[in-house]
Motif scaffolding. Structure first.
Motif, PDB file in Angstrom:
ATOM      1  N   ILE A  90      -2.036   1.602  -3.166  1.00 56.95           N
ATOM      2  CA  ILE A  90      -1.462   1.583  -1.824  1.00 56.95           C
ATOM      3  C   ILE A  90      -2.277   0.700  -0.880  1.00 56.95           C
ATOM      4  O   ILE A  90      -1.724  -0.049  -0.073  1.00 56.95           O
ATOM      5  CB  ILE A  90      -1.365   3.017  -1.259  1.00 56.95           C
ATOM      6  N   SER A  91      -3.603   0.769  -0.980  1.00 59.62           N
ATOM      7  CA  SER A  91      -4.451   0.033  -0.040  1.00 59.62           C
ATOM      8  C   SER A  91      -4.214  -1.469  -0.105  1.00 59.62           C
ATOM      9  O   SER A  91      -4.329  -2.172   0.902  1.00 59.62           O
ATOM     10  CB  SER A  91      -5.927   0.337  -0.304  1.00 59.62           C
TER      11      SER A  91
ATOM     12  N   GLU B 206       9.250  -1.803  -5.612  1.00 58.32           N
ATOM     13  CA  GLU B 206       8.320  -1.664  -6.739  1.00 58.32           C
ATOM     14  C   GLU B 206       6.883  -1.515  -6.236  1.00 58.32           C
ATOM     15  O   GLU B 206       6.112  -0.701  -6.757  1.00 58.32           O
ATOM     16  CB  GLU B 206       8.426  -2.875  -7.669  1.00 58.32           C
ATOM     17  N   LEU B 207       6.515  -2.272  -5.212  1.00 59.04           N
ATOM     18  CA  LEU B 207       5.171  -2.155  -4.652  1.00 59.04           C
ATOM     19  C   LEU B 207       4.968  -0.790  -3.996  1.00 59.04           C
ATOM     20  O   LEU B 207       3.891  -0.193  -4.098  1.00 59.04           O
ATOM     21  CB  LEU B 207       4.927  -3.266  -3.627  1.00 59.04           C
TER      22      LEU B 207
ATOM     23  N   VAL C 218       3.279  -3.100   3.348  1.00 58.66           N
ATOM     24  CA  VAL C 218       4.561  -2.904   2.669  1.00 58.66           C
ATOM     25  C   VAL C 218       4.887  -1.417   2.595  1.00 58.66           C
ATOM     26  O   VAL C 218       6.021  -0.998   2.856  1.00 58.66           O
ATOM     27  CB  VAL C 218       4.516  -3.528   1.261  1.00 58.66           C
ATOM     28  N   PHE C 219       3.903  -0.618   2.243  1.00 62.47           N
ATOM     29  CA  PHE C 219       4.093   0.830   2.162  1.00 62.47           C
ATOM     30  C   PHE C 219       4.521   1.389   3.519  1.00 62.47           C
ATOM     31  O   PHE C 219       5.435   2.215   3.606  1.00 62.47           O
ATOM     32  CB  PHE C 219       2.786   1.486   1.700  1.00 62.47           C
ATOM     33  N   ASP C 220       3.888   0.916   4.588  1.00 63.99           N
ATOM     34  CA  ASP C 220       4.206   1.409   5.930  1.00 63.99           C
ATOM     35  C   ASP C 220       5.622   1.049   6.361  1.00 63.99           C
ATOM     36  O   ASP C 220       6.240   1.767   7.142  1.00 63.99           O
ATOM     37  CB  ASP C 220       3.207   0.852   6.948  1.00 63.99           C
TER      38      ASP C 220
END
Length: 286
Positions: free
Chosen positions: A19-20, A11-12, A25-27
């Motif tokens: 994103i920042s 979800e994040l 988590v995105f990475d």
């Protein structure tokens, strides 16, 4: 590395407007080098529960197209949580990192190896795993520790990342055993510098081997070179993890303000470092 993401992680990742705030988590999911683990049933549960089904389906397609999708086989479970727990605890993948952002449902009671992102703080286990998953490396120095016991804990945590360690490679000009008690009894290949003059006698090389085996077990093999240019590093390699220490093992203490430890997870680097093993000779005999 191979990641098992909980629904809150996904979800994040799908919140592209923020994103920042959750770049780590995105990475983890989108850095292109991690494999992402699901089961067919887990995917089905996620499709029923996730807020943006289209983005989730697009992610699955992208992972499949790029060879980063890992599908595990599971028994039939009744819900999303139980399926996540089964994959995390029953998988035979050596380095599988189950990840949640905030463990509001007490998953860690069922999954001791769980990475909880918002509990990450240098240099605890959550932080180590988060750095390795998002950057494939983490670096620490004497400045981040308050006691020698904390340094020992760092190494215990690193050796605990794989479920199974089959081989350990140690490169060290000195024959030191500190930090290696965690892998005592395993198949340890120890590469070192030994020089006894131009006429080296095999029997002269046995005492260092015996000393190491007393502490690290009978499965240890000692390899040596008399060429000082061939070995400068202090490095421990297991699975695809590389630990590089820029000082003597014995000097990695809080009152020695000169050292750093670099940890990385890199299959190509691990393979390349181990390729130099052919230049060493084994110390035969007991």
């Amino acid at each position: 590395m191979i990641v098992l993401p909980n629904i809150d992680i996904l979800e994040l990742c799908f919140n592209f407007k923020n994103i920042s705030a959750h770049k780590k988590v995105f990475d983890i999911v989108y850095n292109g080098t991690n494999e992402i683990c699901f089961s067919k049933k887990y995917i089905a549960f996620l499709e029923q529960s996730i807020s943006d089904t289209a983005l989730f389906e697009a992610l699955i397609t992208e992972l499949s197209d790029t060879g980063r999708l890992r599908i595990e086989t599971t028994t039939e479970k009744n819900n999303l949580r139980e399926e996540f727990i089964e994959i995390a605890t029953k998988s035979n993948i050596s380095v599988l990192i189950p990840v949640v952002y905030d463990d509001v449902t007490n998953l860690q009671r069922k999954i001791p190896a769980l990475l909880i992102v918002n509990k990450g703080a240098p240099v605890n286990m959550h932080w180590i795993k988060l750095e390795l998953l998002s950057n494939h490396k983490c670096n620490v120095s004497y400045q981040q520790f308050n006691s020698n016991a904390e340094i020992e804990t760092l190494f215990s945590n690193l050796f605990a990342i794989p479920k199974i360690i089959t081989d350990v490679y140690v490169f060290n000009r000195q024959q030191e055993t500190r930090f290696l008690s965690n892998v005592s009894g395993l198949a340890i290949n120890y590469y070192t510098f030994l020089y006894r003059g131009s006429k080296m006698n095999e029997h002269e090389l046995l005492p260092p081997k015996r000393d190491l085996k007393k502490i690290l077990g009978n499965r240890l093999k000692l390899f040596y070179t008399g060429n000082a240019r061939l070995i400068h590093e202090r490095k421990i390699i297991f699975d695809e993890l590389l630990i590089t220490i820029d000082n003597s093992f014995e000097n990695v203490v809080i009152n020695e303000p000169t050292w750093e430890i670099n940890v990385s997870y890199d299959r190509q680097k691990a393979t390349k470092w181990k390729s130099k093993c052919a230049n060493f000779r084994e110390v035969r005999g007991n």
